[in-house]
Design a protein around this motif. Structure first.
Motif, short mmCIF file in Angstrom:
data_model
loop_
_atom_site.label_atom_id
_atom_site.label_comp_id
_atom_site.label_asym_id
_atom_site.label_seq_id
_atom_site.Cartn_x
_atom_site.Cartn_y
_atom_site.Cartn_z
N GLU A 208 -30.09 31.17 54.42
CA GLU A 208 -30.05 30.47 55.70
C GLU A 208 -30.50 29.03 55.54
OE1 GLU A 208 -32.26 32.94 58.43
OE2 GLU A 208 -30.50 34.19 58.82
N HIS A 209 -31.46 28.78 54.66
CA HIS A 209 -31.87 27.39 54.40
C HIS A 209 -30.69 26.60 53.83
CE1 HIS A 209 -36.22 28.98 53.90
NE2 HIS A 209 -36.03 28.55 55.13
N LEU B 193 -33.66 34.68 53.27
CA LEU B 193 -34.21 33.50 53.93
C LEU B 193 -33.59 32.22 53.38
CD1 LEU B 193 -38.00 34.41 54.17
CD2 LEU B 193 -36.46 33.99 56.09
N HIS C 151 -32.48 31.92 62.77
CA HIS C 151 -33.37 32.00 61.61
C HIS C 151 -34.79 32.31 62.04
CE1 HIS C 151 -34.97 30.93 57.65
NE2 HIS C 151 -35.75 30.02 58.21
#
Length: 243
Positions: A205-206, A202, A228
């Motif tokens: 992707e941030h 996660l 996402h």
């Protein structure tokens, strides 16, 4: 010609009080920061009981346009405020729980809102907002971070980007939609078989999203934030979600 009578609309007393206060807001006579007169003064002016007045004030407090400070002194009493995020989030969360909106509805709304906000942020985000977003991403990368702490930072990251887009309404709606599914996402993340790997995926992707916004690549950021949302979050919550 006979008179045609129409039924008289009945209203509860506190609804009449609400209408009176709303009319003054719409007319510009009451603005954010203004204080209402004390209950003992306002109730007789409006011609209602103090209990009816309190009921109306509680409704206004619930919807985020008034805060009541008990006690005495200069800070006591009811004050008009602007606090739509929490109120709208609570409202959406309740309606989501009641089945008014499906999970698919909520995620599709997130896609629309966040595509818009990330694309706009790439053009308008102030450097200090992006620096704050970087701190949130760094916090999510901390070793040993738990699900709850990660989810809080994750939510703040997405809402911050929406705020930095320059559209206050988009920010409020993003916050409310995200808040409406927070408990469900939290439970899904807690059920992940390999939480550290999930957190890394996660947050990768941030990091990529933030880099695209910094580079001004709004279209690419919009495409990535849609993947996402539809990807790991959608899979964790209810299985793969397709457009």
């Amino acid at each position: 010609m006979p008179v045609e009578w129409q039924p008289v609309r009945q209203s509860r007393t506190h609804e009449l009080v609400l209408r009176s206060i709303e009319e003054r807001v719409f007319a510009g006579e009451l603005r954010a920061g203004d204080r209402l007169p004390p209950e003992r003064e306002l109730a007789p002016v409006l011609g209602v009981s103090r209990s009816a007045l309190r009921e109306a004030l509680r409704v206004l407090e619930t919807i985020g346009v008034l805060v009541a400070q008990p006690g005495r002194g200069p800070d006591a009493g009811a004050r008009i405020v602007r606090n739509p995020d929490d109120a709208l989030g609570r409202l959406l969360r309740l309606h989501f729980a009641l089945g008014s909106y499906s999970l698919q509805d909520v995620l599709e709304a997130r896609v629309v809102l966040e595509r818009s906000s990330f694309e706009a942020a790439a053009c308008h985000a102030p450097p200090e907002d992006l620096d704050e977003a970087a701190e949130l991403v760094a916090g999510m990368a901390e070793p040993g971070i738990g699900v709850s702490g990660f989810n809080d930072l994750d939510t703040r990251f997405h809402v911050l980007v929406a705020r930095s887009s320059g559209n206050a309404l988009t920010s409020t709606l993003t916050s409310a939609v995200r808040e409406s599914v927070r408990p469900l996402i939290l439970r899904a993340l807690e059920a992940a078989e390999d939480w550290p790997a999930t957190a890394r995926a996660l947050n990768a992707e941030h990091e990529a999203l933030l880099a695209l916004v910094r580079e001004g690549r709004g279209g690419d950021a919009a495409d990535l934030v849609e993947r996402h949302i539809r990807g790991l979050h959608g899979t964790l919550v209810e299985g793969p979600i397709t457009p």
